[in-house]
Design a protein around this motif. Sequence first.
Motif, PDB file in Angstrom:
ATOM      1  N   VAL A  60      -3.137 -34.687 -24.885  1.00 10.41           N
ATOM      2  CA  VAL A  60      -2.112 -35.758 -24.087  1.00 10.41           C
ATOM      3  C   VAL A  60      -0.510 -35.447 -24.272  1.00 10.41           C
ATOM      4  N   GLY A  61      -0.199 -34.964 -25.168  1.00 11.57           N
ATOM      5  CA  GLY A  61       1.278 -34.492 -25.582  1.00 11.57           C
ATOM      6  C   GLY A  61       1.751 -35.182 -26.706  1.00 11.57           C
ATOM      7  N   PHE A  62       1.025 -35.755 -27.565  1.00 10.39           N
ATOM      8  CA  PHE A  62       1.620 -36.258 -28.600  1.00 10.39           C
ATOM      9  C   PHE A  62       2.240 -35.477 -29.664  1.00 10.39           C
ATOM     10  N   PRO A  63       3.359 -35.738 -30.355  1.00  9.04           N
ATOM     11  CA  PRO A  63       3.691 -34.632 -31.380  1.00  9.04           C
ATOM     12  C   PRO A  63       2.951 -34.725 -32.507  1.00  9.04           C
ATOM     13  N   SER A  64       3.088 -33.543 -33.087  1.00 13.28           N
ATOM     14  CA  SER A  64       2.153 -33.391 -34.450  1.00 13.28           C
ATOM     15  C   SER A  64       1.878 -34.337 -35.215  1.00 13.28           C
ATOM     16  N   ARG A  65       3.062 -34.951 -35.654  1.00  7.97           N
ATOM     17  CA  ARG A  65       2.911 -36.332 -36.573  1.00  7.97           C
ATOM     18  C   ARG A  65       1.977 -37.298 -35.953  1.00  7.97           C
ATOM     19  N   ALA A  66       2.183 -37.571 -34.890  1.00 13.81           N
ATOM     20  CA  ALA A  66       1.058 -38.821 -34.244  1.00 13.81           C
ATOM     21  C   ALA A  66      -0.147 -38.069 -34.113  1.00 13.81           C
ATOM     22  N   CYS A  67      -0.289 -36.620 -33.865  1.00 14.34           N
ATOM     23  CA  CYS A  67      -1.793 -36.134 -33.879  1.00 14.34           C
ATOM     24  C   CYS A  67      -2.287 -36.372 -35.218  1.00 14.34           C
ATOM     25  N   SER A  68      -1.649 -36.334 -36.202  1.00 13.81           N
ATOM     26  CA  SER A  68      -2.354 -36.282 -37.653  1.00 13.81           C
ATOM     27  C   SER A  68      -2.492 -37.848 -38.093  1.00 13.81           C
ATOM     28  N   GLU A  69      -1.456 -38.803 -37.275  1.00  9.29           N
ATOM     29  CA  GLU A  69      -2.046 -40.105 -37.490  1.00  9.29           C
ATOM     30  C   GLU A  69      -3.143 -40.748 -36.925  1.00  9.29           C
ATOM     31  N   LEU A  70      -3.465 -40.177 -35.680  1.00  9.13           N
ATOM     32  CA  LEU A  70      -4.530 -40.394 -34.806  1.00  9.13           C
ATOM     33  C   LEU A  70      -5.696 -39.965 -35.558  1.00  9.13           C
ATOM     34  N   ALA A  71      -5.669 -38.783 -36.298  1.00  5.77           N
ATOM     35  CA  ALA A  71      -6.971 -38.342 -37.244  1.00  5.77           C
ATOM     36  C   ALA A  71      -7.176 -39.220 -38.059  1.00  5.77           C
ATOM     37  N   ILE A  72      -6.305 -39.853 -38.669  1.00  6.78           N
ATOM     38  CA  ILE A  72      -6.548 -40.833 -39.697  1.00  6.78           C
ATOM     39  C   ILE A  72      -7.213 -42.030 -39.054  1.00  6.78           C
ATOM     40  N   VAL A  73      -6.617 -42.511 -37.990  1.00 11.87           N
ATOM     41  CA  VAL A  73      -7.446 -43.499 -37.326  1.00 11.87           C
ATOM     42  C   VAL A  73      -8.774 -43.158 -36.998  1.00 11.87           C
ATOM     43  N   ALA A  74      -9.048 -41.721 -36.452  1.00  9.67           N
ATOM     44  CA  ALA A  74     -10.584 -41.418 -36.165  1.00  9.67           C
ATOM     45  C   ALA A  74     -11.447 -41.688 -37.695  1.00  9.67           C
ATOM     46  N   SER A  75     -10.768 -41.079 -38.818  1.00  3.58           N
ATOM     47  CA  SER A  75     -11.458 -40.946 -40.006  1.00  3.58           C
ATOM     48  C   SER A  75     -11.879 -42.404 -40.552  1.00  3.58           C
ATOM     49  N   GLU A  76     -10.839 -43.564 -40.276  1.00  4.81           N
ATOM     50  CA  GLU A  76     -11.312 -44.607 -40.863  1.00  4.81           C
ATOM     51  C   GLU A  76     -12.238 -45.463 -39.951  1.00  4.81           C
ATOM     52  N   LEU A  77     -12.224 -45.006 -38.576  1.00  4.68           N
ATOM     53  CA  LEU A  77     -13.353 -45.634 -37.798  1.00  4.68           C
ATOM     54  C   LEU A  77     -14.399 -45.287 -37.724  1.00  4.68           C
ATOM     55  N   SER A  78     -14.319 -43.814 -38.004  1.00  4.23           N
ATOM     56  CA  SER A  78     -15.818 -43.141 -38.306  1.00  4.23           C
ATOM     57  C   SER A  78     -16.357 -43.523 -39.489  1.00  4.23           C
ATOM     58  N   SER A  79     -15.632 -43.779 -40.595  1.00  5.44           N
ATOM     59  CA  SER A  79     -16.186 -43.854 -41.713  1.00  5.44           C
ATOM     60  C   SER A  79     -16.926 -45.462 -42.012  1.00  5.44           C
ATOM     61  N   ASN A  80     -16.006 -46.422 -41.108  1.00  5.96           N
ATOM     62  CA  ASN A  80     -16.771 -47.453 -40.918  1.00  5.96           C
ATOM     63  C   ASN A  80     -18.050 -47.554 -40.207  1.00  5.96           C
ATOM     64  N   ILE A  81     -18.015 -46.727 -39.450  1.00  6.54           N
ATOM     65  CA  ILE A  81     -19.475 -46.626 -38.740  1.00  6.54           C
ATOM     66  C   ILE A  81     -20.520 -46.303 -39.839  1.00  6.54           C
ATOM     67  N   LEU A  82     -20.199 -45.478 -40.426  1.00  2.00           N
ATOM     68  CA  LEU A  82     -21.396 -44.888 -41.541  1.00  2.00           C
ATOM     69  C   LEU A  82     -21.472 -46.087 -42.555  1.00  2.00           C
ATOM     70  N   LYS A  83     -20.296 -47.056 -42.839  1.00  2.00           N
ATOM     71  CA  LYS A  83     -20.729 -47.914 -43.836  1.00  2.00           C
ATOM     72  C   LYS A  83     -21.322 -49.230 -43.259  1.00  2.00           C
ATOM     73  N   TYR A  84     -20.872 -49.611 -42.049  1.00  4.33           N
ATOM     74  CA  TYR A  84     -21.089 -50.806 -41.807  1.00  4.33           C
ATOM     75  C   TYR A  84     -22.292 -50.820 -40.416  1.00  4.33           C
ATOM     76  N   GLY A  85     -22.489 -49.584 -39.845  1.00  2.36           N
ATOM     77  CA  GLY A  85     -23.352 -49.440 -38.755  1.00  2.36           C
ATOM     78  C   GLY A  85     -24.477 -48.420 -39.142  1.00  2.36           C
ATOM     79  N   LYS A  86     -24.364 -47.830 -40.217  1.00  3.64           N
ATOM     80  CA  LYS A  86     -25.123 -46.728 -40.529  1.00  3.64           C
ATOM     81  C   LYS A  86     -25.011 -45.333 -39.676  1.00  3.64           C
ATOM     82  N   CYS A  87     -24.901 -45.596 -38.295  1.00  2.00           N
ATOM     83  CA  CYS A  87     -24.600 -44.675 -37.554  1.00  2.00           C
ATOM     84  C   CYS A  87     -24.220 -45.086 -36.144  1.00  2.00           C
ATOM     85  N   GLY A  88     -23.609 -44.155 -35.395  1.00  2.00           N
ATOM     86  CA  GLY A  88     -23.034 -44.701 -34.040  1.00  2.00           C
ATOM     87  C   GLY A  88     -22.479 -43.390 -33.288  1.00  2.00           C
ATOM     88  N   ARG A  89     -21.296 -43.825 -32.400  1.00  2.00           N
ATOM     89  CA  ARG A  89     -20.847 -42.567 -31.751  1.00  2.00           C
ATOM     90  C   ARG A  89     -19.360 -42.907 -31.476  1.00  2.00           C
TER      91      ARG A  89
END
Length: 151
Positions: A26-55
Motif C-alpha cells: 500500500v506504500g507504508f514506510p517500514s516503521r508503520a509496516c512493523s507497527e501494523l504487524a503488531i496490530v495483526a499480532s494482537e488481533l490474532s492472539s485475541n482470536i486464539l484466546k477468546y474465540g479459539k479460532c477464526g480468520r
Amino acid sequence: LAELHINNRFDTLEAQRRAKLVASAVGFPSRACSELAIVASELSSNILKYGKCGRMAFVEVKEGEGIGISIRAYDAGPPFRDLGSALLDGCDDRGPIDADDLSRRGGLGAGLGAVIRLTHSFRVEQDRPGKWVIATRYLGRPLPPFPPSRR
Ligand SMILES: Nc1ncnc2c1ncn2[C@@H]1O[C@H](COP(=O)(O)OP(=O)(O)OP(=O)(O)O)[C@@H](O)[C@H]1O
Ligand SMILES: [Mg+2]
C-alpha cells in the motif's frame, strides 16, 4: 490475498507477515509496516484466546477517508461485554485486571490499547455468530501522540 485461518501460534506469525506485506504494498514506510504487524499480532492472539479460532483479512482501502489498510479479525467467540473497558490498558472487558491474576491470566490487557494507538479507526461489527474486529490505518496521516501531551 485470501483470508488467513487462525488456528494456532504459527498462524499469528503468518498474520504479522501478511500485515507487513500488504502494508508495504500500500506504500507504508517500514516503521508503520512493523507497527501494523503488531496490530495483526494482537488481533490474532485475541482470536486464539477468546474465540479459539477464526480468520483474518488484510485489505487495502480506498475511501473518502484516504488510502490505507484494514486489518480484519473474525472469531465466533462471545461478544465483548464492555468494549470501552476492553480498550483500556490493564483492563479486560469487565474492568480493571486484578494484579493477583496477572501472572496466571497470560496477558496484561494492553493488546487492544496498542491496536488503537497504532491505527486511526477501530470498530467491532457483530456477526451471527461471532464478530469482526476491524482496525484501519491511513497513509500519510500522523497517529495521535502517545503518551498524550500533558499540556
Ligand atoms: N476477540 C475477542 N472476543 C471477545 N473478547 C475479547 C476479544 N479480544 C479481546 N477481548 C476482551 O478484551 C479484553 C482486552 O483485550 P486485550 O487484547 O487488550 O488484552 P488481553 O488479551 O487480555 O491481554 P494482552 O493482549 O495484553 O496479552 C480481553 O481481556 C477480553 O476480555
Ligand atoms: Mg490481547
